[in-house]
Design a protein around this motif. Structure first.
Motif, PDB file in Angstrom:
ATOM      1  N   VAL A 213       0.751  -1.210  -0.100  1.00  0.00           N
ATOM      2  CA  VAL A 213      -0.056  -0.019  -0.035  1.00  0.00           C
ATOM      3  C   VAL A 213       0.825   1.408  -0.052  1.00  0.00           C
ATOM      4  N   VAL A 214       1.931   1.337   0.830  1.00  0.00           N
ATOM      5  CA  VAL A 214       2.877   2.426   0.810  1.00  0.00           C
ATOM      6  C   VAL A 214       3.225   2.826  -0.449  1.00  0.00           C
ATOM      7  N   ILE A 215       3.807   1.781  -1.226  1.00  0.00           N
ATOM      8  CA  ILE A 215       4.407   2.083  -2.587  1.00  0.00           C
ATOM      9  C   ILE A 215       3.052   2.389  -3.319  1.00  0.00           C
ATOM     10  N   GLN A 216       1.923   1.868  -3.464  1.00  0.00           N
ATOM     11  CA  GLN A 216       0.906   2.413  -4.002  1.00  0.00           C
ATOM     12  C   GLN A 216       0.544   3.729  -4.038  1.00  0.00           C
ATOM     13  N   ILE A 217       0.659   4.238  -2.647  1.00  0.00           N
ATOM     14  CA  ILE A 217       0.493   5.728  -2.278  1.00  0.00           C
ATOM     15  C   ILE A 217       1.298   6.538  -3.046  1.00  0.00           C
ATOM     16  N   ILE A 218       2.593   6.202  -2.847  1.00  0.00           N
ATOM     17  CA  ILE A 218       3.808   6.898  -3.362  1.00  0.00           C
ATOM     18  C   ILE A 218       3.505   7.179  -4.837  1.00  0.00           C
ATOM     19  N   SER A 219       3.175   6.063  -5.515  1.00  0.00           N
ATOM     20  CA  SER A 219       2.954   5.942  -6.929  1.00  0.00           C
ATOM     21  C   SER A 219       1.865   6.820  -7.463  1.00  0.00           C
ATOM     22  N   GLN A 220       0.961   6.917  -6.524  1.00  0.00           N
ATOM     23  CA  GLN A 220      -0.436   7.736  -6.835  1.00  0.00           C
ATOM     24  C   GLN A 220       0.241   9.299  -6.917  1.00  0.00           C
ATOM     25  N   VAL A 221       1.066   9.668  -6.144  1.00  0.00           N
ATOM     26  CA  VAL A 221       1.816  11.121  -6.345  1.00  0.00           C
ATOM     27  C   VAL A 221       2.349  11.370  -7.506  1.00  0.00           C
ATOM     28  N   LEU A 222       2.798  10.317  -8.109  1.00  0.00           N
ATOM     29  CA  LEU A 222       3.704  10.578  -9.361  1.00  0.00           C
ATOM     30  C   LEU A 222       2.758  10.953 -10.351  1.00  0.00           C
ATOM     31  N   PRO A 223       3.085  11.905 -11.125  1.00  0.00           N
ATOM     32  CA  PRO A 223       2.149  12.516 -12.571  1.00  0.00           C
ATOM     33  C   PRO A 223       2.279  11.172 -13.536  1.00  0.00           C
ATOM     34  N   ALA A 224       3.548  10.740 -13.551  1.00  0.00           N
ATOM     35  CA  ALA A 224       3.790   9.363 -14.290  1.00  0.00           C
ATOM     36  C   ALA A 224       2.656   8.424 -14.354  1.00  0.00           C
ATOM     37  N   THR A 225       2.225   7.910 -13.072  1.00  0.00           N
ATOM     38  CA  THR A 225       1.515   7.027 -12.980  1.00  0.00           C
ATOM     39  C   THR A 225       0.049   7.353 -13.459  1.00  0.00           C
ATOM     40  N   HIS A 226      -0.336   8.424 -13.334  1.00  0.00           N
ATOM     41  CA  HIS A 226      -1.644   8.590 -13.855  1.00  0.00           C
ATOM     42  C   HIS A 226      -1.733   8.669 -15.531  1.00  0.00           C
ATOM     43  N   PHE A 227      -0.578   9.137 -16.186  1.00  0.00           N
ATOM     44  CA  PHE A 227      -0.386   9.020 -17.415  1.00  0.00           C
ATOM     45  C   PHE A 227      -0.406   7.956 -17.928  1.00  0.00           C
TER      46      PHE A 227
ATOM     47  N   GLY B  19      -1.349   5.059 -16.638  1.00  0.00           N
ATOM     48  CA  GLY B  19      -2.725   4.230 -16.907  1.00  0.00           C
ATOM     49  C   GLY B  19      -3.620   4.655 -17.986  1.00  0.00           C
ATOM     50  N   LEU B  20      -3.398   5.949 -17.969  1.00  0.00           N
ATOM     51  CA  LEU B  20      -4.243   6.786 -19.048  1.00  0.00           C
ATOM     52  C   LEU B  20      -3.776   6.392 -20.488  1.00  0.00           C
ATOM     53  N   ILE B  21      -2.641   6.132 -20.776  1.00  0.00           N
ATOM     54  CA  ILE B  21      -2.096   6.148 -22.156  1.00  0.00           C
ATOM     55  C   ILE B  21      -2.289   4.727 -22.455  1.00  0.00           C
ATOM     56  N   LYS B  22      -2.144   3.542 -21.462  1.00  0.00           N
ATOM     57  CA  LYS B  22      -2.301   2.263 -21.938  1.00  0.00           C
ATOM     58  C   LYS B  22      -3.716   1.937 -22.043  1.00  0.00           C
ATOM     59  N   THR B  23      -4.641   2.475 -21.491  1.00  0.00           N
ATOM     60  CA  THR B  23      -6.258   2.523 -21.708  1.00  0.00           C
ATOM     61  C   THR B  23      -6.318   3.064 -22.972  1.00  0.00           C
ATOM     62  N   LEU B  24      -5.815   4.155 -23.406  1.00  0.00           N
ATOM     63  CA  LEU B  24      -6.198   4.725 -24.620  1.00  0.00           C
ATOM     64  C   LEU B  24      -5.811   4.233 -25.748  1.00  0.00           C
ATOM     65  N   PHE B  25      -4.578   3.565 -25.678  1.00  0.00           N
ATOM     66  CA  PHE B  25      -3.983   2.502 -26.882  1.00  0.00           C
ATOM     67  C   PHE B  25      -4.792   1.314 -26.671  1.00  0.00           C
ATOM     68  N   LEU B  26      -4.758   0.726 -25.956  1.00  0.00           N
ATOM     69  CA  LEU B  26      -5.543  -0.585 -25.903  1.00  0.00           C
ATOM     70  C   LEU B  26      -6.887  -0.850 -25.650  1.00  0.00           C
ATOM     71  N   ALA B  27      -7.530  -0.132 -24.818  1.00  0.00           N
ATOM     72  CA  ALA B  27      -8.934  -0.425 -24.411  1.00  0.00           C
ATOM     73  C   ALA B  27      -9.734   0.626 -25.338  1.00  0.00           C
ATOM     74  N   GLY B  28      -9.517   1.857 -25.356  1.00  0.00           N
ATOM     75  CA  GLY B  28     -10.386   2.630 -26.129  1.00  0.00           C
ATOM     76  C   GLY B  28     -10.706   4.171 -25.223  1.00  0.00           C
ATOM     77  N   ASN B  29     -11.522   4.841 -25.764  1.00  0.00           N
ATOM     78  CA  ASN B  29     -11.883   6.076 -25.074  1.00  0.00           C
ATOM     79  C   ASN B  29     -12.942   5.696 -23.603  1.00  0.00           C
ATOM     80  N   TYR B  30     -12.280   5.801 -22.554  1.00  0.00           N
ATOM     81  CA  TYR B  30     -12.977   5.653 -21.532  1.00  0.00           C
ATOM     82  C   TYR B  30     -13.146   6.787 -20.782  1.00  0.00           C
ATOM     83  N   TRP B  31     -14.401   7.585 -20.972  1.00  0.00           N
ATOM     84  CA  TRP B  31     -14.390   9.006 -20.625  1.00  0.00           C
ATOM     85  C   TRP B  31     -14.130   9.514 -19.039  1.00  0.00           C
ATOM     86  N   PRO B  32     -14.819   8.674 -18.145  1.00  0.00           N
ATOM     87  CA  PRO B  32     -14.518   9.059 -16.762  1.00  0.00           C
ATOM     88  C   PRO B  32     -12.974   9.106 -16.499  1.00  0.00           C
TER      89      PRO B  32
END
Lengths: 376, 590, 370
Positions: A318-332, A334-347
């Motif tokens: 969990v601690v590492i998860q929290i740290i990773s959530q602080v990183l902007p890279a983590t958010h991007f 997740g987003l870019i993998k979804t956009l490439f492989l899954a599609g537009n998921y608006w929320p």
């Protein structure tokens, strides 16, 4: 008057930053050549897909039955079997790093098979744990058919017992190719490295060379300095983005299921975050060595190791998860993998883009603050 | 209203910094002053007087801790940007973008100051003409010589007419020709546009041009007034002593300056020695000291007054010059004088691509000689130096230092030379002692020998062994560099612009050390931009564009300049200009 | 004095100065050691391929006892966690897209009926393939659970494969990753330190001062290389201790051999760093060229993916990469308890790199053009 002053100064500063960037070849090498190297290395060099795994078969029982069973290994496209007769020899090979696994056919194999209780021993070199578990699956798969046939011949009637089978469907990456998830991640890495390696030196260099003191006593405003420093690197980042997208589509055939404009917009947002993080570090440390070390530690290494790039964040404490959530890279990431492989998921798109935009605004604000025209 | 005519009013201004030991150091300590508009005003003072701190506060770059500060009627601390929109400021080290060309640097600053395009062309043309840089507009600023960089810095500062111009030591490390050009620009602007200028400087001839001079010392104002009024302090105390024919001027100068209770200051000039006597000095003792040399009174100058003020302030502690015997002991005794030259240079050439930095240069230097290498910035002095020290291979020619070519000689041969480079080149984050320990070790000293040499050096140069060397004041950095260069008692000492940016007081002490070393048999090769310092040398050479224009004793060189050679500065300018004119003619002919 | 002793003292003076300059101010001390400590801890926890938490959703149309038993087995692993129970197949896309569930187990309505009829009963598993390696591992896990469940239903194969794995009995990826970090984390900084050491002196003008002393290029080389090697080994030691005592991964080999390997590896890295340094004019160039090299060195080292999975041409390229052999030496000595004979071939490329880069750097000190 002040409006037009703003734009004249911004244009002048941007021109200056662009010229400086273009004149130092090392900038262009890192900004444009390194991404190409990375694209090629990631696309072709890095692969989790085990092939030609070396398995050494120790045939202590050399009966035709035993030979028949292990013959299945040769048919496997993933395995490269070799044959020895003594366990000692095989153990020596594994120690010398000449093989990755040993399949031992014990001397009593045929006899026990007749009794319906035969065993094969698979010894894996567990140092490369990932390859080892993959190999285990391949060996089991390669042996499945001959074992079944043997069992049938041995007269063990096919049991009429009920049997659950699995119909597996992998969404987004049917073939399970690692390039498909490495290449979108690569985009994150490339955007990160421009910020970490290039913009992190920009302000620190001016402090060290004393050019800021002259610049401060002009009508220049701090925000103009920040924007002008970002501008040329946004262009470099844009070129890198285009290269990555083209490589993803035409070189590695990674699907782009989300819409291209969304991919581009979110990438540019992250680019702004990455560049302004570098710039902020640079302005705060005022020292090139410290700035580059900080950038490496706070942006590049975490983006590579803790953003969910190769290591799945679901598996970390969990601690590492929290740290990773602080990183902007983590958010991007997740987003870019979804956009490439899954599609537009608006929320997700809206949430992650909002987070990135917030980061960009805050970081630019902080940089602007630390460029307040003061020497103390 | 007289208030309307004030560009700067400062009251009880104070600025402190945290010292290395955590205590507070007042860089500017309760200064009050006001500066008239449309005038040239000078700030003078030794290292650490607080000139730069004051300048930076005027420019709104530092916030005062106490007191009030109004520039152009605006409270700088409250609204620095409004001030910065109207003034121009040239820091000590102007931050040119070295990867941008001369033109690009000018354009950048013109854009930042919002200078309209039509106005700018006319102004650039004028700047480039005065500074003689029109040929170099495409050259990257990093490839310019030091003097040209400084001129370009001033041009960038002056892309528009500011309401107030601040110049922080604009002429440090700048040769006499460039210095003349710099002042030409400033003077023109004052004449044409009634510009208000505040300049800080270590050159008293520059301060003498100003309408108002403020003398600062340790953050306080010591004196102020017009140069003439200030000079009056030295009235009746200034003399010139004629040096006997068979004696170098520096020998008499050394004798005089070693007796501070009688003599405030002494410098060699034009083969004679100018000195200031102490007002209370007994005439009899003075006569003894002068030992029959003929003495003429001379007119007092600003420098005389300045030296008097500083000597009063500094007291006896700072002026303590190193006892001669001490220094002579520290120099190499092993050096035998066999009458052969220590340095032999024949037809030395160095080319960078198709650019000739040093062309067919030849000279000899005898043991125990002080040899001065003079020349404008970019003349090839540093290149010659680097070749002599073995840092750069020569393209062709013959070169011998203590009988060897240092580039190919075994490492041990380098132990015989000492080298003090142009900019401070010791390890800034190490302490004084650590620097000495390292260089001592590198020269093969160890154990007791090393410890003895280090404590002797620390005493000799009055250094604080625990101080961090990177944050020492310029004068102390230079002392440390000298101490390092002398630690291993070299036979030959190379000094590249050792006195750049150093105040007159420290320069006196420095030269006293040099002349003592020469007496003890150390050979000294030195470059400098202070032409009056050439008077300390036994022989000087003037280089320009890689070529040797003059070689001889200071007197011979002055004579070569003919009528222009009244003092070294004008002789130098005349010789370089004659050389340039001759070269241009040759080029035209070719 | 004895010339050998003088030679030694001169080199020592430079070594002392370099070390002092590095550790003199507190911020650079922090910068030297904190990153190794921090990264070892972070990556020790963060860099793992092992499944520890698989959120899944269930779409059970059968509502029978078998399905319930099977799902109970899944939950009993401690790895699978049911995050949603779906009621219609329309909801599958929702949980997968959002990333709430890594997989959905879908049980058809005729599941129990087919089992009762001794027929094959298919069970559908839908996986989120965005991270293909996690998806693959999760699928394998589900399938092993189903296979063992099948055995309770009476399906016994006459041949069983008994698996044992050497050196890493539970096949934990941390065991694979952490020893590799001993070499790779310290390399980033040793490379950078070495690369900056000469470039900084050139930029600040102190290098000339150094060159006019009687120090020979060899002495300068030794004096510059040793502090970086020293710092690199200290960093390796920090990481080594964290692995041994914090993560408690057992060390099987000889500590001496491990350090001998690390020493050779660090010498090779420092050689590369000093060569970069000797060709760079400014610190900025030195840093950028270091970055430029570090990335490919890391990727082509076997740190993240095995060298054997790479295309042949890249495998050849890895022979000039000291990190590849450094990681291999550390992993094998640490985990396999390899002897010198086992890993001797790894030393050759390391020494070759050092033998080329170190003399090159020494030559460049004096002869760099311009």
């Amino acid at each position: 008057m002040s409006e037009s002053g703003f734009s004249t100064r911004l244009v002048a500063l941007t021109r200056k930053e662009t010229r400086q960037m273009l004149r130092d070849r090392s900038n262009l090498v890192v900004g444009l050549v390194l991404p190409v190297v990375l694209i090629l290395l990631f696309g072709y060099g890095l692969s989790f897909d085990v092939k030609d795994a070396r398995v050494t078969v120790v045939l202590e029982d050399s009966s035709p039955t035993a030979r028949n069973v292990v013959s299945g290994l040769q048919g496997s496209p993933y395995l490269a079997p070799s044959w020895v007769t003594s366990m000692a020899e095989a153990a020596r090979m594994i120690r010398a790093g000449q093989t990755d696994a040993i399949l031992r056919v014990p001397i009593d194999f045929s006899r026990r098979l007749a009794a319906g209780d035969a065993q094969l021993q698979l010894l894996l070199n567990g140092v490369d744990s990932n390859t080892a578990s993959t190999m285990e699956g391949y060996v089991a798969g390669a042996l499945a058919i001959p074992t079944q046939q043997l069992a049938d011949q041995a007269g063990n009637k096919p049991t009429a017992a009920p049997n659950i089978t699995i119909v597996q469907r992998t969404w987004f990456n049917e073939a399970g190719e690692s390039t498909w998830y490495l290449v979108p991640g690569l985009l994150v890495l490339v955007m990160t490295l421009i910020g970490a390696f290039l913009t992190s030196l920009l302000v620190a260099r001016e402090w060290e060379r004393g050019t800021l003191e002259s610049l401060f006593v002009t009508p220049v405003r701090p925000l103009e300095l920040v924007l002008a420093k970002l501008a040329p690197y946004v262009v470099i980042g844009g070129i890198d983005l285009i290269m990555c997208l083209l490589a993803a589509k035409y070189l590695f055939h990674v699907p782009m299921r989300g819409s291209l404009p969304v991919i581009i917009v979110s990438s540019l947002l992250y680019l702004m975050v990455s560049l302004s993080l570098g710039l902020f570090i640079s302005a705060a440390t005022r020292n090139q060595f410290a700035a580059s070390q900080m950038a490496l530690l706070t942006s590049f290494m975490p983006a590579m190791m803790l953003s969910g790039f190769v290591f799945d964040l679901r598996n970390v404490p969990v601690v590492i998860q929290i740290i990773s959530q602080v990183l902007p890279a983590t958010h991007f990431m997740g987003l870019i993998k979804t956009l490439f492989l899954a599609g537009n998921y608006w929320p997700d798109i809206l949430r992650d883009c909002a987070i990135l935009a917030l980061y960009a605004v805050v970081l630019i604000g902080l940089t602007r603050r630390s460029l307040r025209k003061k020497l103390d | 209203m007289s208030d309307q005519n004030l560009t700067v009013t400062v009251e009880n201004l104070r600025k402190t910094f945290q010292g290395p030991d955590g205590g507070e150091i007042a860089a500017v300590d309760g200064i009050s002053l006001s500066v008239q508009a449309g005038e040239l005003t000078a700030l003078v003072g030794p290292d650490g007087a607080g000139k730069t701190t004051l300048m930076r506060m005027l420019a709104g770059l530092l916030k005062p801790d106490a007191g009030s500060l109004r520039v152009l009627g605006i409270d700088v601390a409250a609204d620095p940007q409004s001030v910065q929109d109207r003034i121009s400021y040239m820091p000590q080290r102007f931050g040119l973008y070295e990867d941008l060309s001369v033109q690009e640097n000018l354009d950048l600053y013109a854009d930042l100051h919002g200078v309209p395009h039509d106005e700018r062309q006319e102004r650039f043309a004028r700047m480039l003409e005065v500074t003689d840089m029109a040929r170099f507009t495409d050259r990257p600023a990093g490839k310019l010589s030091g003097g040209m960089k400084q001129k370009l810095g001033l041009a960038c500062t002056l892309v528009r007419s500011p309401d107030l111009l601040l110049l922080d030591e604009p002429s440090v490390g700048v040769d006499p020709l460039s210095r003349r050009d710099l002042w030409k620009i400033v003077q023109q602007l004052i004449d044409d546009e009634k510009l208000s200028v505040i300049v800080s400087t270590a050159y008293m001839d520059e301060a003498e041009r100003c309408a108002q001079v403020f003398v600062m010392h340790k953050g306080k104002l010591l004196a102020d007034g017009a140069p003439d009024a200030l000079s009056k302090r030295a009235q009746g105390l200034t003399f010139t002593a004629a040096t006997p024919v068979d004696m170098p001027a520096r020998q008499l100068q050394a004798r005089l300056i070693d007796v501070p209770e009688l003599i405030i200051d002494a410098v060699p000039k034009g083969g004679n020695v100018r000195f200031i006597r102490q007002p209370e000095a007994e005439q009899a003792r003075l006569n003894d000291l002068l030992d029959g040399t003929s003495v003429e009174p001379r007119a007092e100058e600003l420098e005389d007054a300045f030296m008097m003020l500083l000597r009063e302030e500094e007291g006896e502690t700072e002026t303590k010059t190193t006892p001669k015997e001490e220094l002579e002991k520290s120099a190499a005794h092993t050096a035998k004088d066999d009458g052969k030259p220590v340095i032999v240079v024949r037809d030395l050439v160095r080319k960078f691509g198709d650019f000739t930095a040093v062309a067919a240069t030849s000279f000899d230097v005898a043991r125990g000689e002080i040899f001065g290498l003079l020349g404008p910035n970019g003349a090839g002095k540093t290149t010659t130096f680097r070749m002599l020290c073995g840092l750069l291979p020569a393209t062709s020619g013959h070169l011998e230092v203590a009988g060897l070519n240092l580039r190919s000689a075994r490492a041990a041969a380098r132990a015989r030379i000492g080298y003090v480079s142009q900019k401070f080149a010791l390890y800034g984050n190490l302490s004084v002692r650590e620097n000495l320990e390292f260089f001592g070790g590198a020269y093969g000293l160890s154990g007791k020998a090393l410890r003895n040499r280090i404590s002797a050096s620390i005493e000799q140069f009055s250094l604080d062994p625990a101080a961090q060397s990177g944050i020492l004041p310029a004068g102390y950095k230079q002392r440390l560099a000298m101490a390092t260069g002398l630690l291993h008692q070299p036979e030959i000492l190379f000094l590249d612009e050792p006195t750049s940016g150093i105040d007159p007081l420290a320069r006196r002490a420095f030269w006293r050390t040099i002349t003592s070393l020469a007496v003890s048999g150390v050979t000294i090769i030195i470059t400098t931009h202070f032409m009056e310092e050439a008077e300390y040398c036994d022989r000087i050479a003037i280089q320009d564009a890689g070529e040797m224009l003059a070689l001889g004793t200071p007197r011979e060189v002055r004579e070569q300049a003919g009528d222009a050679g009244a003092d070294m500065n004008s002789a130098f300018i005349a010789i370089v200009e004659q050389g340039r004119a001759a070269r241009e003619n040759k080029e035209k002919a070719a | 004095m004895n010339p050998v002793i003088t030679y030694f003292f001169r080199t020592l003076a430079l070594f002392r100065k370099e070390l002092l300059a590095l550790v003199k101010d507190p911020s650079s001390r922090v910068l030297l050691f904190a990153p190794a400590l921090l990264q070892a801890l972070l990556f020790g926890y963060g860099a793992t391929y092992d499944l520890t938490h698989v959120p899944y959703a269930v779409l059970d149309h059968s509502r029978g006892a078998t399905a319930t038993q099977l799902l109970a087995r899944l939950d009993g692993t401690g790895v699978f966690e049911r995050v949603a129970t779906l009621t219609s197949s329309d909801q599958i896309a929702g949980v997968i897209d959002k990333g709430d569930a890594l997989l959905v187990v879908s049980i058809p309505s005729d599941f129990e009926a087919r089992l009762a009829a001794n027929q094959q009963a298919p069970l559908q598993v839908i996986l989120d393939g965005r991270n293909s390696s996690t998806a693959g591992a999760a699928a394998a896990y589900v399938s092993s659970i189903v296979t063992s469940y099948n055995q309770t239903l009476g399906n016994r194969s006459s041949i069983t494969i008994v698996r044992r794995s050497w050196f890493n009995p539970n096949l934990e990826s941390r065991w694979n990753m952490m020893p590799a970090l001993i070499a790779s984390l310290s390399m980033i900084q040793t490379l950078m330190l070495a690369a900056l050491s000469v470039a900084r002196e050139r930029e600040q003008g102190t290098f000339d001062q150094l060159l006019v002393t009687p120090l020979t290029p060899l002495q300068i080389l030794i004096g510059k290389a040793l502090p970086s090697i020293f710092i690199g080994l200290i960093q390796s030691t920090i990481i080594f201790l964290i692995i041994l005592f914090w993560f408690q991964i057992p060390m099987n080999g000889s500590v001496w051999l491990l350090y001998f390997g690390l020493f050779c590896f660090t010498v090779a890295s420092v050689g590369i760093g000093l060569s970069i340094s000797a060709v760079s004019l400014t610190m900025q160039q030195a840093m950028l060229y270091t970055f430029m090299l570090v990335m490919p060195l890391m990727l082509l080292s076997g740190l993240l993916t095995p060298v054997r999975n790479m295309p042949a041409i890249l495998q050849v390229a890895t022979y000039v990469n000291p990190l590849r052999f450094g990681i291999d030496i550390v992993r094998r000595v640490y985990l396999e308890g390899a002897t010198f004979g086992d890993i001797a071939s790894n030393f050759l490329p390391l020494l070759a790199v050092a033998a080329v880069t170190l003399p090159l750097a020494a030559w460049l000190f004096r002869n760099r053009l311009g």
